[in-house]
Design an enzyme around this catalytic site. Structure first.
Site, PDB file in Angstrom:
ATOM      1  N   PHE A  33      16.297  45.777  53.436  1.00 17.47           N
ATOM      2  CA  PHE A  33      16.948  45.162  52.285  1.00 17.47           C
ATOM      3  C   PHE A  33      16.403  45.645  50.957  1.00 17.47           C
ATOM      4  CE2 PHE A  33      17.587  41.303  55.235  1.00 17.47           C
ATOM      5  CZ  PHE A  33      18.707  41.892  55.780  1.00 17.47           C
ATOM      6  N   GLU A  35      17.644  45.187  46.487  1.00 21.85           N
ATOM      7  CA  GLU A  35      18.270  44.215  45.592  1.00 21.85           C
ATOM      8  C   GLU A  35      19.806  44.183  45.756  1.00 21.85           C
ATOM      9  OE1 GLU A  35      16.642  41.874  44.054  1.00 21.85           O
ATOM     10  OE2 GLU A  35      18.538  41.128  43.220  1.00 21.85           O
ATOM     11  N   GLY A  36      20.408  45.305  46.164  1.00 20.48           N
ATOM     12  CA  GLY A  36      21.854  45.302  46.423  1.00 20.48           C
ATOM     13  C   GLY A  36      22.202  44.319  47.530  1.00 20.48           C
ATOM     14  N   HIS A  37      21.483  44.424  48.654  1.00 19.17           N
ATOM     15  CA  HIS A  37      21.713  43.478  49.758  1.00 19.17           C
ATOM     16  C   HIS A  37      21.459  42.041  49.300  1.00 19.17           C
ATOM     17  CE1 HIS A  37      20.345  47.153  52.173  1.00 19.17           C
ATOM     18  NE2 HIS A  37      21.542  46.909  52.670  1.00 19.17           N
ATOM     19  N   GLN A  61      28.688  54.382  63.951  1.00 24.92           N
ATOM     20  CA  GLN A  61      29.128  54.882  62.652  1.00 24.92           C
ATOM     21  C   GLN A  61      28.300  56.078  62.172  1.00 24.92           C
ATOM     22  OE1 GLN A  61      28.285  50.953  60.732  1.00 24.92           O
ATOM     23  NE2 GLN A  61      27.622  52.196  59.001  1.00 24.92           N
ATOM     24  N   GLY A 147      29.668  45.324  49.608  1.00 24.82           N
ATOM     25  CA  GLY A 147      29.376  45.942  48.322  1.00 24.82           C
ATOM     26  C   GLY A 147      30.438  46.965  47.933  1.00 24.82           C
ATOM     27  N   ASP A 150      30.007  50.996  48.725  1.00 23.18           N
ATOM     28  CA  ASP A 150      30.702  51.675  49.824  1.00 23.18           C
ATOM     29  C   ASP A 150      32.192  51.379  49.656  1.00 23.18           C
ATOM     30  OD1 ASP A 150      28.349  52.514  51.849  1.00 23.18           O
ATOM     31  OD2 ASP A 150      27.848  50.646  50.850  1.00 23.18           O
ATOM     32  N   VAL A 176      24.962  47.400  42.532  1.00 24.56           N
ATOM     33  CA  VAL A 176      23.666  47.084  41.909  1.00 24.56           C
ATOM     34  C   VAL A 176      22.907  48.401  41.729  1.00 24.56           C
ATOM     35  CG1 VAL A 176      21.522  45.776  42.138  1.00 24.56           C
ATOM     36  CG2 VAL A 176      23.665  44.832  43.028  1.00 24.56           C
ATOM     37  N   ARG A 187      18.880  54.710  51.656  1.00 23.52           N
ATOM     38  CA  ARG A 187      18.617  56.147  51.800  1.00 23.52           C
ATOM     39  C   ARG A 187      17.884  56.735  50.594  1.00 23.52           C
ATOM     40  NH1 ARG A 187      23.886  56.064  54.742  1.00 23.52           N
ATOM     41  NH2 ARG A 187      23.378  56.581  56.907  1.00 23.52           N
TER      42      ARG A 187
HETATM   43  P1  AMP Z   1      24.085  48.780  54.359  1.00 19.98           P
HETATM   44  O1  AMP Z   1      22.924  48.006  54.867  1.00 19.98           O
HETATM   45  O2  AMP Z   1      23.701  50.003  53.587  1.00 19.98           O
HETATM   46  O3  AMP Z   1      25.144  49.032  55.406  1.00 19.98           O
HETATM   47  O4  AMP Z   1      24.780  47.849  53.278  1.00 19.98           O
HETATM   48  C1  AMP Z   1      25.154  46.532  53.590  1.00 19.98           C
HETATM   49  C2  AMP Z   1      26.063  46.027  52.504  1.00 19.98           C
HETATM   50  O5  AMP Z   1      25.386  46.089  51.252  1.00 19.98           O
HETATM   51  C3  AMP Z   1      27.346  46.864  52.343  1.00 19.98           C
HETATM   52  O6  AMP Z   1      28.437  45.987  52.109  1.00 19.98           O
HETATM   53  C4  AMP Z   1      27.041  47.711  51.150  1.00 19.98           C
HETATM   54  O7  AMP Z   1      28.193  48.098  50.429  1.00 19.98           O
HETATM   55  C5  AMP Z   1      26.194  46.777  50.326  1.00 19.98           C
HETATM   56  N1  AMP Z   1      25.372  47.526  49.381  1.00 19.98           N
HETATM   57  C6  AMP Z   1      24.471  48.503  49.663  1.00 19.98           C
HETATM   58  N2  AMP Z   1      23.940  48.995  48.531  1.00 19.98           N
HETATM   59  C7  AMP Z   1      24.508  48.315  47.506  1.00 19.98           C
HETATM   60  C8  AMP Z   1      24.387  48.361  46.090  1.00 19.98           C
HETATM   61  N3  AMP Z   1      23.567  49.207  45.481  1.00 19.98           N
HETATM   62  N4  AMP Z   1      25.146  47.518  45.362  1.00 19.98           N
HETATM   63  C9  AMP Z   1      25.993  46.645  45.963  1.00 19.98           C
HETATM   64  N5  AMP Z   1      26.157  46.563  47.290  1.00 19.98           N
HETATM   65  C10 AMP Z   1      25.430  47.377  48.052  1.00 19.98           C
END
Ligand code: AMP
Length: 280
Positions: A33, A35-37, A61, A147, A150, A176, A187
């Site tokens: 996780f 800050e976006g999550h 995926q 988010g 994506d 974010v 990443r």
């Molecule tokens: P992930 O764990 O990368 O599959 O992301 C899980 C969720 O968090 C997805 O809906 C992503 O779009 C969202 N997410 C990841 N990074 C960000 C970010 N920087 N800002 C907003 N949402 C994000």
């Protein structure tokens, strides 16, 4: 906060709040996780009586040669961060439970997954749509939060929900970013200090496209070429695509008439990073 790993148990646990008229919000994630999550989780906290976060690095995926094995994982840290933002339940199934021997049913969302990352990563969105459909049936949310980072994934999930009449509200959350504009991503961890500097060019490229649009430029090819130039001026970058597309169909545009999404994917070192912005 509770941690559940068994699919059957998760399904039973979800039954009770639904029957009692309480709203379940789901934030699907692959963990590690940032800050976006956490922002998505805060929105989920506001939208649901029961907030469930799924944590699953979904093998279907990832393509061959992609980073499924190295994808960063840290369950203890994730549990602590999720508890701090008030998550009620973490659902963390095993790969074997999600894809037992004999598994052969997939969800394919056709047109919106053809271009952009779908072209570069064959099978990626089939894996995404399939795992999200499974999570929807396991967690049974009323609301699911994704988010806008994506963007193609969000469009794909919205399309799947509409096409399959899933009774779930899909809510998008704005991107974010770091103070210098880089979109947060698990990443980003792969970036060396020099690559981290070059990675700023992704959001700068989008800013360039926005500035040109504000100045009256409407030719998609010009907007894309100018954005691409900002990235290619930096070392360690290799552009996968920069595209100006319709926001809903994701079809490439020649001219921006009623708005568009500018989407890009760039290798910075070995990290494949994506970003996007809406016009206007
Ligand atoms: P992930 O764990 O990368 O599959 O992301 C899980 C969720 O968090 C997805 O809906 C992503 O779009 C969202 N997410 C990841 N990074 C960000 C970010 N920087 N800002 C907003 N949402 C994000």
């Amino acid at each position: 906060m509770e941690l559940l790993t068994e699919i059957r148990v998760m399904q039973q646990v979800a039954h009770e709040p639904r029957a009692a008229g309480r709203t379940i919000a789901l934030v699907p994630t692959m963990g590690f996780f940032h800050e976006g999550h956490l922002s998505l989780m805060r929105l989920g906290r506001a939208r649901g009586d029961l907030l469930v976060v799924s944590l699953f690095v979904n093998p279907t995926q990832f393509g061959p040669g992609e980073d499924f094995k190295e994808y960063p994982r840290d369950l203890d840290r994730d549990l602590r961060l999720a508890a701090e933002v008030g998550v009620d339940l973490i659902f963390e199934p095993s790969v074997e439970a999600m894809y037992p021997p004999g598994f052969q049913t997939f969800v394919t969302v056709e047109e919106v997954t053809r271009g952009l990352c779908g072209a570069a990563r064959p099978g990626h969105f089939r894996g995404v749509a399939t795992v999200v459909a499974k999570l929807f049936h396991i967690v049974k949310p009323h609301v699911a939060i994704f988010g806008e980072k994506d963007y193609q994934q969000l469009v794909t999930i919205r399309r799947m929900v509409r096409d399959l009449n899933l009774d779930i509200e899909v809510v998008g959350h704005p991107i974010v970013r770091e103070p210098d504009g880089l979109a947060l991503s698990s990443r980003n961890l792969y970036l060396s200090p020099a690559e981290r500097v070059s990675a700023r060019s992704l959001s700068q490229a989008l800013e360039r496209a926005k500035a040109l649009y504000r100045a009256g430029e409407r030719q998609a090819a010009v907007l894309a070429a100018e954005a691409r130039g900002v990235i290619e001026a930096q070392p360690h970058t290799r552009v996968d695509y920069v595209a100006v597309c319709d926001r809903e169909t994701l079809e490439p545009l020649d001219e921006v008439k009623e708005g568009a999404v500018v989407a890009l994917a760039v290798f910075v070192g070995r990290a494949r990073l994506i970003d996007n912005c809406l016009l206007p």
